[in-house]
Design a protein around this motif. Structure first.
Motif, PDB file in Angstrom:
ATOM      1  N   ASP B 171       9.768 -10.293  -3.919  1.00  0.00           N
ATOM      2  CA  ASP B 171       9.349  -9.785  -5.216  1.00  0.00           C
ATOM      3  C   ASP B 171       8.215  -8.789  -4.980  1.00  0.00           C
ATOM      4  O   ASP B 171       7.115  -9.191  -4.634  1.00  0.00           O
ATOM      5  N   MET B 173       5.082  -6.396  -4.647  1.00  0.00           N
ATOM      6  CA  MET B 173       3.729  -6.413  -5.197  1.00  0.00           C
ATOM      7  C   MET B 173       3.436  -5.002  -5.694  1.00  0.00           C
ATOM      8  O   MET B 173       2.927  -4.157  -4.964  1.00  0.00           O
ATOM      9  N   LEU B 174       3.770  -4.765  -6.971  1.00  0.00           N
ATOM     10  CA  LEU B 174       3.750  -3.405  -7.511  1.00  0.00           C
ATOM     11  C   LEU B 174       2.433  -2.671  -7.309  1.00  0.00           C
ATOM     12  O   LEU B 174       2.412  -1.470  -7.114  1.00  0.00           O
ATOM     13  N   ILE B 175       1.327  -3.413  -7.348  1.00  0.00           N
ATOM     14  CA  ILE B 175       0.038  -2.727  -7.395  1.00  0.00           C
ATOM     15  C   ILE B 175      -0.195  -1.864  -6.150  1.00  0.00           C
ATOM     16  O   ILE B 175      -0.894  -0.855  -6.210  1.00  0.00           O
ATOM     17  N   LEU B 178       0.716   1.594  -6.758  1.00  0.00           N
ATOM     18  CA  LEU B 178      -0.035   2.253  -7.827  1.00  0.00           C
ATOM     19  C   LEU B 178      -1.379   2.737  -7.264  1.00  0.00           C
ATOM     20  O   LEU B 178      -1.768   2.375  -6.149  1.00  0.00           O
ATOM     21  N   MET B 184      -7.213   0.375  -2.305  1.00  0.00           N
ATOM     22  CA  MET B 184      -7.427  -0.875  -1.563  1.00  0.00           C
ATOM     23  C   MET B 184      -6.853  -0.781  -0.161  1.00  0.00           C
ATOM     24  O   MET B 184      -7.529  -1.110   0.815  1.00  0.00           O
ATOM     25  N   LEU B 188      -8.873  -0.880   3.378  1.00  0.00           N
ATOM     26  CA  LEU B 188      -8.642  -1.919   4.385  1.00  0.00           C
ATOM     27  C   LEU B 188      -8.222  -1.318   5.721  1.00  0.00           C
ATOM     28  O   LEU B 188      -8.721  -1.733   6.774  1.00  0.00           O
TER      29      LEU B 188
END
Lengths: 313, 209
Positions: B171, B173-175, B178, B184, B188
């Motif tokens: 599934d 992780m759309l973010i 974006l 982020m 990292l």
């Protein structure tokens, strides 16, 4: 390590991070129990996984970076439980795990650990989950005993579900595990007030400013529904009052609370989201350093000196 | 830098020691904007490399003719020429990439890596060394944004370059695809790159002792 120097007098009390966090956990107990009662075993599983993942993440991060392991202060457990209570009852098991990891490692530890994060970890993680899995994070269903069948998916009250004020107060409505039961949240609030863990200022002012805005803006819902629906009470009591991310001075706290209430009302009225508590509080979290910069705690003895100066003049 | 720099070290400089993305932290706008997919990142990297090599070469040839006071406008004119070339070439031969990069192709003009190399290297060194510097910097930029793109695309869609890796059960992780996820993941990877560089520097310092 940063040394925080506070203004005198330096009164010592028995309170420590661990005792405060233990009180917060106790205050969350009624909410958690009602949530589990409403949404069944899956909700209990989510809470356990959220707490376990948060504590494990904190332990692993502090071990790996060679810091002192401080999971005994219970702050990670509180973050994990708060995050789990912010999920819908039928969320998949990996969601609290991903969320807790994100909250602890990315939001809290990478910014310096307890006391140094600039946003509420649990709430930020909820925001990330909401942006990542918008469908799963807004798949609401009725508490199992309401319809006598397993899961009836439905909208929340803010999405058009009709519920009586009593149902909203007791928690027999669709929503996240923690936010549905207002009576349980109020019991927790009363306990924290009694134990002096938080002050009444932020929750009460936030609810009042929201109510005022709701009246001014003319919401779709009536006033009682506005106040009892969604996560505003849960947010006001457990999320907005996080020590690290709210202002220190009383005046600053009023400004912060009013800001939260206004932003939530604006998002609910005009935003594309039905609920705006997450973003309202997060935005004010970011503003907090600015508030603290301009609204300082008066130095002890300063008031008296001012009065004397006036009397002498 | 009066004595001639060694070409191999000039080349490697851009890839590792002065990697534009991870070490100089330049060109962050395209880094965030195009790294939602590996194909886009490689396309942007190749386009920027072409412009870097061309503009560095030409600016180096003109370095004794350009008056010091108006050097920035002169650099920009040269860079614009190459960006326009890239834009027309992409539009003619790879229209799909042209469509997906869109606004970010003309924006290569203001990619600060290119201007920085013109100012810091090409205006002080010979044409061959400058072209090699442009190539090294371009490849370093491409590698860096490709790493970020792989992480973002894999987490955000479960694919790499459009090829499914995680299967249907994942599934996404759309973010991560974006904008906030872009910042982020960039932060990292930058942190990881810093840790690696620090470790190797410490090692070298120990060996030197």
């Amino acid at each position: 390590m940063s040394l925080h120097v506070s203004i005198a007098p330096h009164v010592h009390s028995k309170d420590s991070t661990a005792t405060i966090m233990r009180d917060v956990l106790i205050a969350l107990l009624p909410t958690t129990l009602v949530g589990v009662y409403c949404f069944g075993l899956n909700a209990a599983l989510l809470c356990v996984l959220g707490v376990a993942a948060a504590v494990l993440s904190e332990y692993a991060y502090q071990k790996l970076t060679g810091q002192k392991v401080r999971i005994n202060d219970l702050s990670a457990a509180v973050t994990g439980l708060l995050l789990a209570l912010n999920l819908p009852g039928n969320a998949p098991w990996w969601m609290p795990v991903v969320g807790s990891f994100f909250a602890i490692v990315l939001v809290k530890q990478l910014f310096g650990g307890i006391g140094d994060n600039f946003m509420n970890p649990a709430l930020t993680a909820r925001g990330v989950l909401l942006a990542s899995w918008p469908v799963k994070m807004t798949a609401w269903y009725l508490p199992t005993f309401c319809k006598g069948v397993d899961a009836v998916s439905t909208a929340t009250v803010l999405g058009g579900y009709e519920a009586s004020a009593m149902d909203m107060f007791l928690g027999f409505i669709p929503g996240t595990i923690g936010e549905v039961s207002k009576v349980a949240i109020l019991i927790g609030f009363a306990y924290m007030l009694l134990r002096k863990v938080i002050s009444w200022r932020i929750p009460v002012v936030m609810m009042a400013s929201f109510a005022l805005c709701a009246a001014l803006f003319g919401m779709e819902q009536d006033m009682v529904t506005s106040l009892l629906s969604g996560g505003i009470l849960f947010g006001a009591v457990f999320m907005a009052t996080d020590y690290t991310t709210c202002p220190m001075s009383p005046v600053g706290q009023y400004i912060y609370a009013v800001g939260c209430g206004v932003i939530i009302a604006v998002i609910r009225k005009w935003g594309s989201y039905a609920e705006g508590v997450t973003y309202g509080i997060l935005i004010m979290n970011i503003v907090t350093p600015l508030i603290d910069k301009y609204v300082k705690i008066p130095v002890y003895g300063q008031e008296k000196a001012k009065k004397e100066a006036k009397a002498n003049a | 830098m009066r004595n001639k720099p060694k070409l191999s070290s000039v080349f490697l400089n851009g890839i590792i020691t002065e990697n534009p993305t991870f070490r100089l932290v330049l060109g962050i706008c395209p880094t965030i904007a195009v790294t939602s997919g590996l194909i886009n990142a490689i396309g942007m990297g190749a386009a920027a490399t072409f412009v870097l090599v061309g503009s560095n070469f030409v600016i180096s040839l003109l370095r004794n003719v350009i008056p010091d006071k108006v050097r920035i406008p002169c650099f920009i004119v040269v860079i614009c020429t190459f960006v326009t070339l890239v834009q027309m070439l992409l539009q003619a031969f790879i229209p799909s990439l042209y469509a997906s990069l869109g606004m970010f192709i003309p924006l290569i003009v203001v990619n600060c890596i290119i201007l920085a190399r013109a100012e810091a290297f090409a205006s002080k060194n010979g044409p061959v060394a400058s072209a090699v510097d442009g190539l090294g910097m371009g490849i370093g930029f491409t590698l860096a944004i490709s790493i970020i793109a792989i992480v973002r695309e894999l987490l955000g869609t479960g694919c790499i370059a459009g090829i499914p890796i995680f299967g249907a059960g994942y599934d996404p992780m759309l973010i991560t695809i974006l904008a906030p996820g872009g910042f982020m993941v960039f932060g990292l990877t930058l942190g990881v790159a810093n840790i690696i560089m620090k470790r190797s520097e410490n090692k070298k310092a120990k060996e030197a002792k």
